[in-house]
Design an enzyme around this catalytic site. Structure first.
Site, short mmCIF file in Angstrom:
data_model
loop_
_atom_site.label_atom_id
_atom_site.label_comp_id
_atom_site.label_asym_id
_atom_site.label_seq_id
_atom_site.Cartn_x
_atom_site.Cartn_y
_atom_site.Cartn_z
N ARG A 128 0.85 -1.20 0.00
CA ARG A 128 0.00 0.00 0.00
C ARG A 128 0.88 1.24 0.00
O ARG A 128 1.30 1.74 1.03
CB ARG A 128 -0.92 0.00 1.23
CG ARG A 128 -2.28 -0.58 0.94
CD ARG A 128 -3.26 -0.39 2.09
NE ARG A 128 -4.56 -0.98 1.74
CZ ARG A 128 -5.56 -1.12 2.57
NH1 ARG A 128 -5.46 -0.72 3.81
NH2 ARG A 128 -6.70 -1.66 2.17
N GLN A 133 -1.67 3.07 -5.65
CA GLN A 133 -3.11 3.26 -5.43
C GLN A 133 -3.95 2.76 -6.60
O GLN A 133 -5.03 2.23 -6.41
CB GLN A 133 -3.41 4.73 -5.15
CG GLN A 133 -3.14 5.08 -3.70
CD GLN A 133 -3.41 6.54 -3.38
OE1 GLN A 133 -3.85 7.29 -4.25
NE2 GLN A 133 -3.15 6.95 -2.17
N ASP A 136 -4.32 -1.11 -6.37
CA ASP A 136 -4.65 -1.69 -5.07
C ASP A 136 -6.09 -2.22 -5.04
O ASP A 136 -7.02 -1.52 -4.66
CB ASP A 136 -4.42 -0.62 -4.00
CG ASP A 136 -4.67 -1.13 -2.60
OD1 ASP A 136 -5.07 -2.30 -2.45
OD2 ASP A 136 -4.47 -0.35 -1.65
N SER A 139 -8.04 -2.35 -1.70
CA SER A 139 -8.69 -1.10 -1.32
C SER A 139 -9.94 -0.82 -2.16
O SER A 139 -10.97 -0.44 -1.61
CB SER A 139 -7.73 0.08 -1.46
OG SER A 139 -6.72 -0.01 -0.49
N TYR A 235 0.83 2.67 10.29
CA TYR A 235 -0.12 1.56 10.22
C TYR A 235 -0.54 1.17 11.63
O TYR A 235 0.18 1.43 12.60
CB TYR A 235 0.50 0.35 9.52
CG TYR A 235 0.67 0.58 8.04
CD1 TYR A 235 -0.40 0.45 7.17
CD2 TYR A 235 1.90 0.96 7.52
CE1 TYR A 235 -0.25 0.69 5.81
CE2 TYR A 235 2.06 1.21 6.17
CZ TYR A 235 0.98 1.07 5.32
OH TYR A 235 1.13 1.32 3.99
P1 NAD Z 1 -7.82 -1.42 6.43
O1 NAD Z 1 -6.50 -1.99 6.81
O2 NAD Z 1 -7.87 -0.32 5.43
O3 NAD Z 1 -8.59 -0.92 7.74
C1 NAD Z 1 -8.62 -1.61 8.93
C2 NAD Z 1 -8.68 -0.57 10.03
O4 NAD Z 1 -8.85 -1.25 11.27
C3 NAD Z 1 -7.39 0.26 10.14
O5 NAD Z 1 -7.71 1.63 10.01
C4 NAD Z 1 -6.87 -0.06 11.53
O6 NAD Z 1 -6.27 1.05 12.17
C5 NAD Z 1 -8.17 -0.48 12.23
N1 NAD Z 1 -7.93 -1.24 13.45
C6 NAD Z 1 -6.92 -2.10 13.75
N2 NAD Z 1 -7.07 -2.56 14.99
C7 NAD Z 1 -8.19 -1.99 15.50
C8 NAD Z 1 -8.85 -2.06 16.74
N3 NAD Z 1 -8.38 -2.80 17.74
N4 NAD Z 1 -9.99 -1.34 16.91
C9 NAD Z 1 -10.48 -0.56 15.91
N5 NAD Z 1 -9.88 -0.44 14.71
C10 NAD Z 1 -8.75 -1.15 14.51
O7 NAD Z 1 -8.69 -2.66 5.98
P2 NAD Z 1 -9.96 -2.66 5.01
O8 NAD Z 1 -9.47 -2.85 3.62
O9 NAD Z 1 -10.86 -1.54 5.35
O10 NAD Z 1 -10.64 -4.03 5.47
C11 NAD Z 1 -11.20 -4.12 6.77
C12 NAD Z 1 -11.78 -5.51 6.98
O11 NAD Z 1 -12.84 -5.73 6.04
C13 NAD Z 1 -10.78 -6.65 6.73
O12 NAD Z 1 -11.00 -7.65 7.67
C14 NAD Z 1 -11.11 -7.10 5.33
O13 NAD Z 1 -10.74 -8.44 5.09
C15 NAD Z 1 -12.61 -6.96 5.35
N6 NAD Z 1 -13.22 -6.87 4.02
C16 NAD Z 1 -14.38 -7.57 3.87
C17 NAD Z 1 -15.04 -7.55 2.66
C18 NAD Z 1 -16.32 -8.32 2.52
O14 NAD Z 1 -16.91 -8.29 1.44
N7 NAD Z 1 -16.76 -8.98 3.55
C19 NAD Z 1 -14.51 -6.85 1.56
C20 NAD Z 1 -13.32 -6.11 1.76
C21 NAD Z 1 -12.68 -6.12 3.01
#
Ligand code: NAD
Length: 378
Positions: A128, A133, A136, A139, A235
């Site tokens: 990332r 971007q 990605d 994202s 991060y």
């Molecule tokens: P990302 O890395 O951009 O965001 C994750 C966020 O969680 C970060 O901002 C991080 O600081 C935060 N975080 C970490 N620990 C934390 C805590 N203890 N409390 C609160 N926040 C915390 O990830 P993303 O791309 O937004 O994906 C997020 C989740 O969604 C992942 O698990 C990903 O696999 C999932 N996802 C699911 C689908 C679906 O269709 N179900 C699709 C895409 C992503």
């Protein structure tokens, strides 16, 4: 190169790795596109459109895989239902793969790639960076997932999202709490806010507070030094159990007033932090919803089950799986663009061998020359 685009075979997958309007871009650079008949149908891209754009339609998966020098996919290869054979086994020796690979869990694929000297690139591992971007796909897909999660909640909730002042009385806006304000979380915040809900969000990274507030919603405060929550690169750190205890306490204080919680908290490559326990669900209002996007990494909420609504007392919890597949036309378009930019980075015109000294190419390459080469996996 001959680029092969098979039809996705995983249950519920509706996206396609390449849309018709991108075919010409590859042809301009001297590549040929072979696409399995019907590959774009579920995303409303028709065979005729691919043909008109200059692609060659191929009748079967076996034929497609056997001719491809590089395979473009959305979902990691699995058992192909038409042939009963693993899709990675259908690929020729020393060919190339670009797509999602679920590399932490799908060692079956890397094993086959190594044995067959297939060069495999995982979209999940594209670093990332500002300059990545446009490649990605994690994202671009996460953003669609954040949007769709909110629409699912708005549809399922037995009350309205926006404030409604009518002659028959006033309806107060729904309260939505977003946990994790990364890519999917920020899109969920924006969507819930646009629908008129009262939105609050929490993320341990202090830099996120400003982004959340710029969307016009409240940031849930926890008093924590930045060194405890972020790496030097900005991060999220994997949080200690002590941190999570304090975080759960903060979240618990908000839960009695909340109608919907959208969970998106995750640290890449780790098990998702457990943020909502059964005792905390007991605090929620009857009819409240939890949509857990982190279910594939173990879930932020106790009781989340992949792909299912689970009823716990009076609260409904969805372990949301593959939400981008519910928006296949736009998801395929974004994915196709990501893939094109990524492909051109790895294989610029006239170059058939990836340059593993490049940060992006090396970071995303999983297997090369009969070896697992990625540092996440070694
Ligand atoms: P990302 O890395 O951009 O965001 C994750 C966020 O969680 C970060 O901002 C991080 O600081 C935060 N975080 C970490 N620990 C934390 C805590 N203890 N409390 C609160 N926040 C915390 O990830 P993303 O791309 O937004 O994906 C997020 C989740 O969604 C992942 O698990 C990903 O696999 C999932 N996802 C699911 C689908 C679906 O269709 N179900 C699709 C895409 C992503």
């Amino acid at each position: 190169m001959i680029i092969g685009v098979p039809k996705e075979t995983q249950k519920g997958e509706t996206r396609v790795a390449l849309i018709p309007s991108m075919v010409g871009q590859y042809k301009k650079e001297g590549h040929e596109i072979y696409i399995e008949k019907g590959a774009g149908l579920a995303a409303q891209f028709f065979d005729m459109q691919y043909e008109q754009a200059g692609a060659t339609l191929v009748n079967s998966a076996r034929e497609l895989y056997s001719q491809a020098e590089v395979v473009f996919k959305v979902q990691p290869p699995g058992i192909n239902p038409a042939t009963g054979v693993h899709e990675a086994e259908l690929m020729p020796e020393s060919s190339n793969y670009i797509g999602f690979l679920s590399p932490f869990t799908r060692r079956d694929i890397t094993g086959i790639f190594v044995r067959k000297h297939i060069t495999g690139f995982a979209m999940e591992f594209i670093p990332r960076l500002t300059r990545t971007q446009n490649m990605d796909a994690l994202s671009s897909m996460a953003s669609l997932a954040g949007y769709k999660a909110v629409l699912i909640a708005a549809d399922r909730l037995k009350s309205l999202f926006p404030l409604l002042i009518t002659a028959a009385g006033t309806i107060y806006p729904a309260k939505v709490l977003i946990l994790g304000a990364g890519v999917s979380g920020l899109q969920a915040i924006a969507t819930a806010h646009r629908l008129g809900a009262r939105v609050e969000a929490f993320d341990p990274r202090s830099a996120v507070e400003e982004q959340v507030k710029s969307l016009g919603v409240s940031f849930v405060k926890m008093d924590l030094p930045a060194s405890e929550t972020e790496t030097t690169g900005g991060y999220a750190r994997e949080q200690s159990e002590d941190f999570l205890l304090r975080e759960r306490k903060t979240i618990a204080a908000h839960l009695p007033k909340v109608n919907v919680v959208i969970c998106t908290a995750q640290v890449f490559g780790k098990t998702a932090p457990r943020l909502i326990t059964s005792e905390m669900l007991d605090l929620m209002q009857p009819g409240a919803l939890v949509i857990d996007l982190a279910v594939e990494q173990g879930g932020n909420c106790e009781f989340s089950e992949a792909g299912k609504w689970v009823e716990y007392k009076n609260v409904s919890i969805l372990g949301a799986l593959n939400l981008p597949a519910l928006l296949p036309a736009d998801a395929s378009q974004l994915y196709s663009h990501n893939l094109f930019n990524f492909f051109r980075h790895i294989y610029p015109v006239g170059k058939l061998v990836p340059d593993l000294s490049d940060e992006i190419t090396r970071g995303s390459c999983v297997t090369y020359n009969g070896k697992v080469v990625n540092e996440w996996l070694n």
